[in-house]
Every structure is written in C-alpha cells, then in structure tokens.
Design an enzyme around this catalytic site. Structure first.
Site, PDB file in Angstrom:
ATOM      1  N   ALA A 280      93.680 -34.354  15.471  1.00  0.00           N
ATOM      2  CA  ALA A 280      92.215 -34.405  15.312  1.00  0.00           C
ATOM      3  C   ALA A 280      91.720 -35.778  14.867  1.00  0.00           C
ATOM      4  O   ALA A 280      90.574 -35.914  14.450  1.00  0.00           O
ATOM      5  CB  ALA A 280      91.770 -33.336  14.317  1.00  0.00           C
ATOM      6  N   GLY A 281      92.601 -36.795  14.949  1.00  0.00           N
ATOM      7  CA  GLY A 281      92.178 -38.141  14.530  1.00  0.00           C
ATOM      8  C   GLY A 281      92.248 -38.277  13.020  1.00  0.00           C
ATOM      9  O   GLY A 281      92.944 -37.507  12.329  1.00  0.00           O
TER      10      GLY A 281
ATOM     11  N   ASP B 164      91.993 -37.925   9.281  1.00  0.00           N
ATOM     12  CA  ASP B 164      91.717 -36.780   8.401  1.00  0.00           C
ATOM     13  C   ASP B 164      90.440 -37.088   7.627  1.00  0.00           C
ATOM     14  O   ASP B 164      90.425 -37.971   6.761  1.00  0.00           O
ATOM     15  CB  ASP B 164      92.907 -36.571   7.459  1.00  0.00           C
ATOM     16  N   LEU B 165      89.370 -36.375   7.959  1.00  0.00           N
ATOM     17  CA  LEU B 165      88.071 -36.701   7.370  1.00  0.00           C
ATOM     18  C   LEU B 165      88.018 -36.304   5.897  1.00  0.00           C
ATOM     19  O   LEU B 165      87.224 -36.870   5.133  1.00  0.00           O
ATOM     20  CB  LEU B 165      86.949 -36.050   8.184  1.00  0.00           C
TER      21      LEU B 165
ATOM     22  N   HIS C 244      96.469 -48.861  14.554  1.00  0.00           N
ATOM     23  CA  HIS C 244      96.563 -49.869  15.612  1.00  0.00           C
ATOM     24  C   HIS C 244      97.988 -50.336  15.894  1.00  0.00           C
ATOM     25  O   HIS C 244      98.355 -50.493  17.068  1.00  0.00           O
ATOM     26  CB  HIS C 244      95.608 -51.026  15.308  1.00  0.00           C
TER      27      HIS C 244
ATOM     28  N   ASP D  86      88.201 -46.775  18.154  1.00  0.00           N
ATOM     29  CA  ASP D  86      89.349 -47.543  17.664  1.00  0.00           C
ATOM     30  C   ASP D  86      90.616 -46.976  18.282  1.00  0.00           C
ATOM     31  O   ASP D  86      90.576 -46.127  19.175  1.00  0.00           O
ATOM     32  CB  ASP D  86      89.380 -47.588  16.116  1.00  0.00           C
TER      33      ASP D  86
HETATM   34  C1  LHQ Z   1      89.415 -31.481  10.504  1.00  0.00           C
HETATM   35  C2  LHQ Z   1      89.379 -32.566  11.416  1.00  0.00           C
HETATM   36  C3  LHQ Z   1      89.551 -33.864  10.922  1.00  0.00           C
HETATM   37  C4  LHQ Z   1      89.799 -32.957   8.807  1.00  0.00           C
HETATM   38  C5  LHQ Z   1      89.062 -30.758  12.504  1.00  0.00           C
HETATM   39  N1  LHQ Z   1      89.770 -34.006   9.604  1.00  0.00           N
HETATM   40  N2  LHQ Z   1      89.622 -31.687   9.219  1.00  0.00           N
HETATM   41  C6  LHQ Z   1      88.175 -42.976  11.341  1.00  0.00           C
HETATM   42  C7  LHQ Z   1      87.705 -43.368  10.088  1.00  0.00           C
HETATM   43  C8  LHQ Z   1      88.066 -44.494   9.410  1.00  0.00           C
HETATM   44  C9  LHQ Z   1      88.766 -45.425   9.851  1.00  0.00           C
HETATM   45  C10 LHQ Z   1      89.384 -45.502  11.051  1.00  0.00           C
HETATM   46  O1  LHQ Z   1      89.534 -44.654  12.033  1.00  0.00           O
HETATM   47  C11 LHQ Z   1      89.009 -43.491  12.209  1.00  0.00           C
HETATM   48  C12 LHQ Z   1      89.435 -42.923  13.441  1.00  0.00           C
HETATM   49  C13 LHQ Z   1      89.037 -41.537  13.838  1.00  0.00           C
HETATM   50  O2  LHQ Z   1      89.886 -40.790  14.236  1.00  0.00           O
HETATM   51  S1  LHQ Z   1      87.399 -41.104  13.743  1.00  0.00           S
HETATM   52  C14 LHQ Z   1      87.365 -39.469  14.382  1.00  0.00           C
HETATM   53  C15 LHQ Z   1      87.823 -38.438  13.379  1.00  0.00           C
HETATM   54  N3  LHQ Z   1      87.943 -37.149  14.000  1.00  0.00           N
HETATM   55  C16 LHQ Z   1      86.898 -36.369  14.254  1.00  0.00           C
HETATM   56  O3  LHQ Z   1      85.761 -36.676  13.968  1.00  0.00           O
HETATM   57  C17 LHQ Z   1      87.234 -35.059  14.909  1.00  0.00           C
HETATM   58  C18 LHQ Z   1      86.449 -33.929  14.308  1.00  0.00           C
HETATM   59  N4  LHQ Z   1      86.937 -32.666  14.849  1.00  0.00           N
HETATM   60  C19 LHQ Z   1      86.542 -32.159  16.039  1.00  0.00           C
HETATM   61  O4  LHQ Z   1      85.797 -32.746  16.787  1.00  0.00           O
HETATM   62  C20 LHQ Z   1      87.088 -30.820  16.373  1.00  0.00           C
HETATM   63  O5  LHQ Z   1      87.472 -30.198  15.174  1.00  0.00           O
HETATM   64  C21 LHQ Z   1      88.307 -30.867  17.342  1.00  0.00           C
HETATM   65  C22 LHQ Z   1      87.820 -31.317  18.735  1.00  0.00           C
HETATM   66  C23 LHQ Z   1      89.401 -31.784  16.858  1.00  0.00           C
HETATM   67  C24 LHQ Z   1      88.902 -29.441  17.425  1.00  0.00           C
HETATM   68  O6  LHQ Z   1      87.874 -28.518  17.705  1.00  0.00           O
HETATM   69  P1  LHQ Z   1      88.165 -26.960  17.523  1.00  0.00           P
HETATM   70  O7  LHQ Z   1      89.417 -26.598  18.213  1.00  0.00           O
HETATM   71  O8  LHQ Z   1      86.912 -26.258  17.909  1.00  0.00           O
HETATM   72  O9  LHQ Z   1      88.480 -26.765  15.987  1.00  0.00           O
HETATM   73  P2  LHQ Z   1      87.448 -26.775  14.750  1.00  0.00           P
HETATM   74  O10 LHQ Z   1      86.385 -27.797  14.969  1.00  0.00           O
HETATM   75  O11 LHQ Z   1      87.023 -25.377  14.452  1.00  0.00           O
HETATM   76  O12 LHQ Z   1      88.399 -27.309  13.587  1.00  0.00           O
HETATM   77  C25 LHQ Z   1      89.394 -26.475  12.989  1.00  0.00           C
HETATM   78  C26 LHQ Z   1      89.523 -26.888  11.538  1.00  0.00           C
HETATM   79  O13 LHQ Z   1      90.063 -28.218  11.475  1.00  0.00           O
HETATM   80  C27 LHQ Z   1      88.181 -26.943  10.817  1.00  0.00           C
HETATM   81  O14 LHQ Z   1      88.401 -26.576   9.479  1.00  0.00           O
HETATM   82  P3  LHQ Z   1      88.092 -25.075   8.946  1.00  0.00           P
HETATM   83  O15 LHQ Z   1      88.374 -25.131   7.491  1.00  0.00           O
HETATM   84  O16 LHQ Z   1      86.647 -24.816   9.292  1.00  0.00           O
HETATM   85  O17 LHQ Z   1      89.030 -24.198   9.725  1.00  0.00           O
HETATM   86  C28 LHQ Z   1      87.822 -28.395  10.885  1.00  0.00           C
HETATM   87  O18 LHQ Z   1      86.959 -28.794   9.870  1.00  0.00           O
HETATM   88  C29 LHQ Z   1      89.179 -29.034  10.702  1.00  0.00           C
HETATM   89  N5  LHQ Z   1      89.199 -30.388  11.241  1.00  0.00           N
HETATM   90  N6  LHQ Z   1      89.150 -32.064  12.637  1.00  0.00           N
HETATM   91  N7  LHQ Z   1      89.555 -34.927  11.718  1.00  0.00           N
END
Ligand code: LHQ
Length: 261
Positions: A63-64, A66-67, A88, A143
């Site tokens: 999921a990229g 960890d937020l 990177h 990134d």
């Molecule tokens: C999560 C995450 C996650 C924590 C799902 N963290 N919990 C960033 C910042 C700083 C410096 C440098 O680089 C970066 C690079 C990056 O990677 S920025 C992008 C970060 N990633 C995201 O924004 C992805 C956010 N997540 C999503 O878009 C969706 O969750 C995906 C497409 C991954 C999966 O969708 P679904 O299969 O529908 O699952 P869901 O959305 O229901 O998520 C399941 C659980 O996982 C949920 O938690 P919960 O407690 O409600 O079950 C989410 O909150 C958690 N989760 N991604 N990155």
C-alpha cells in the site's frame, strides 16, 4: 540473515522476497526499506540466485508508505532525504541488478508500492488486484520511479489521467494498459510466477543481465548510440561460457545447459 518485516528464500535458483506485514497491506516504513535493500544486495551478490521474485504476503501487495508512520511526523521531516534513504535505492537496485526480476502483484499496489512493482522487469497480477497511483490522493507528487515508469508503460496522457484522478485500475485494465504482463487467477499467481522464475533461473543469466543493461540504457539513447552499445555488450556476451554452450547445444540438437556465466 533473519528479517522482521520481509521473508527471503532461495530455492531452485530463485530468490523470493516477500513483503511480510500482511495486516498493513505490506505498507512501507524505514525498517521494511532497510531489509529489502539488504535482501536485494545479497540476491545480487549470490551467484546461485539467478532470478528474483518480489511479492507480498496476505491480501495486499504493498500500500506504499505506511501512513500511520507519518501521523506524528516532525515538521522538519525531509521528504527528499527520506526517499533517498528508503525507497529510491530499492527502485534503482531493481533496475540495475543484472538478473531477471519478476513481480507477483498478489493484491493492492499503491504509491511507492506501485513504484516498486513497476521497477521490476515483468509483472504478473492476481485477478482482482487493484493498482492505484495514490500520491495525488494525499497531496503528493510521484516518487519511487512512478513518474519514470508510468508514461513509458502506458503513454503520457493515460499516465497523467491515472495520476490526476487517482482512480484505481483493476488487474484486467492494467493488462490492457501495459502495466502488467499477465493476469492470473489469485490462487494460481504464485505458481505461475514461480514457473517463469525457475525457467529464467536456468537461462544464460549473464546474457539476460546484459540484455537488461542494454534496454535500460537504450531508454535514453538514439539509434546510433544503441547500435554502438549493443556492439560493446555483444563483445562481452560473445565470450561467455553460455554462448559457447548455446551454440554447441543447438548444433548437437540437445537442450542447452546454461551456467549463468
Ligand atoms: C493503510 C495504507 C497505508 C496505512 C491502506 N498506510 N494503512 C509517502 C510519504 C512520504 C514520503 C515518501 O513517500 C511516500 C510514498 C507513498 O507511498 S505515498 C502513498 C501512500 N499510500 C497511499 O496513500 C495508499 C492509501 N491506500 C489506498 O489507496 C487503498 O487502501 C489501497 C488501494 C492500497 C487498498 O484499497 P482496499 O483494498 O480498498 O483497502 P482499504 O482501503 O479498505 O484498506 C484496508 C486497510 O489498510 C484500511 O485500514 P482499516 O483499519 O480500515 O482496515 C486502510 O486504512 C489500511 N491502509 N493503505 N498506506
């Protein structure tokens, strides 16, 4: 070496690296990044590892970032320094390791997790997996190589649409867009990737490595530069044991037995 956030396993010449935080959709943090870097370094050095597979445990691929780890981040956090230390070097290593690198996208791939998948040479995805740009969803720019790979794989306009809208694409759509090579029923994914990996682990590894080097370089070459570099690399490939074995096996009408050098 023992790891806490990944699994690393070598068998039949295939080094499998599994992101192993399934309850977090294998989201990335500093510890994961350090372990992936160490594992890739050992896979690169180990002559018996002739193909690498990157995959995820559980229902997600990655999921990229960890937020949760960003929730209480200090104001002075340098995003640049974070990326240069963490994701990177991994994307760069996946491109520069001169062995085939396969990715089994077993579930959601987003943000830096998508970048890591795109940095691999070949991707098979589980039917039902979704791919999402994600950066724009949280007010970030791409990134982990996403800006490099997406337009090259799907074309500039489609890449920008994918990025601007942040709409996820399904594995099936990703196949038609050129983001993945094959879509496989989820329960067959690991076996399908493994079969290709075992086959490639018996291939002429040095020649495949030079092929990867040639194609990486040609992304930035004109035709004259590409022809010149091909001549240079063929000088190397032409003096490998595997080249001699390949020609001998062809003439003897038997399957080649490549050693990877
Ligand atoms: C999560 C995450 C996650 C924590 C799902 N963290 N919990 C960033 C910042 C700083 C410096 C440098 O680089 C970066 C690079 C990056 O990677 S920025 C992008 C970060 N990633 C995201 O924004 C992805 C956010 N997540 C999503 O878009 C969706 O969750 C995906 C497409 C991954 C999966 O969708 P679904 O299969 O529908 O699952 P869901 O959305 O229901 O998520 C399941 C659980 O996982 C949920 O938690 P919960 O407690 O409600 O079950 C989410 O909150 C958690 N989760 N991604 N990155």
């Amino acid at each position: 070496m023992t790891y806490n956030t990944i699994l690393a396993e070598l068998s039949q010449g295939v080094f499998t690296l599994t992101l192993n935080r399934p309850d977090k959709l294998n989201a990335l943090n500093d510890a994961v990044a350090a372990e992936v870097q160490a594992a890739l370094k050992s896979a690169e050095r180990d002559e018996t590892a002739r193909c690498i597979v990157l995959t995820g445990a559980g229902k997600g691929f990655c999921a990229g970032q960890d937020l949760d780890a960003l929730r209480n981040r200090p104001d002075e956090l340098s995003f640049r320094q974070h990326l240069l230390k963490t994701y990177h070097p991994i994307a760069a290593k996946l491109r520069s390791i001169e062995k085939p690198v396969l990715c089994a996208i077993n579930g959601a791939a987003a943000g830096a997790g998508l970048g890591l998948a795109l940095a691999c040479d070949i991707r098979y995805a589980a039917a039902g997996a979704k791919l999402r740009f994600a950066f724009s969803g949280i007010g970030l720019a791409p990134d982990t190589g996403a800006s490099f790979f997406l337009p090259r794989l799907m074309g500039l306009s489609r890449a920008l649409e994918f990025a601007y809208t942040n709409d996820p694409v399904t594995a099936e759509e990703a196949l038609t867009l050129g983001l993945v090579n094959k879509v496989v029923p989820a329960e067959e994914l690991q076996a399908a990737v493994r079969a290709l990996a075992v086959r490639l682990a018996q291939a002429p590894t040095k020649a495949l490595g030079l092929t990867k080097r040639a194609m990486n370089a040609a992304l930035n070459f004109n035709i004259d530069q590409a022809l010149d570099y091909e001549a240079h690399l063929q000088e190397v490939a032409g003096h490998t044991e595997d080249h001699r074995e390949g020609v001998a096996a062809f003439l003897d009408k038997r399957p080649p037995k490549f050693k990877g050098k």
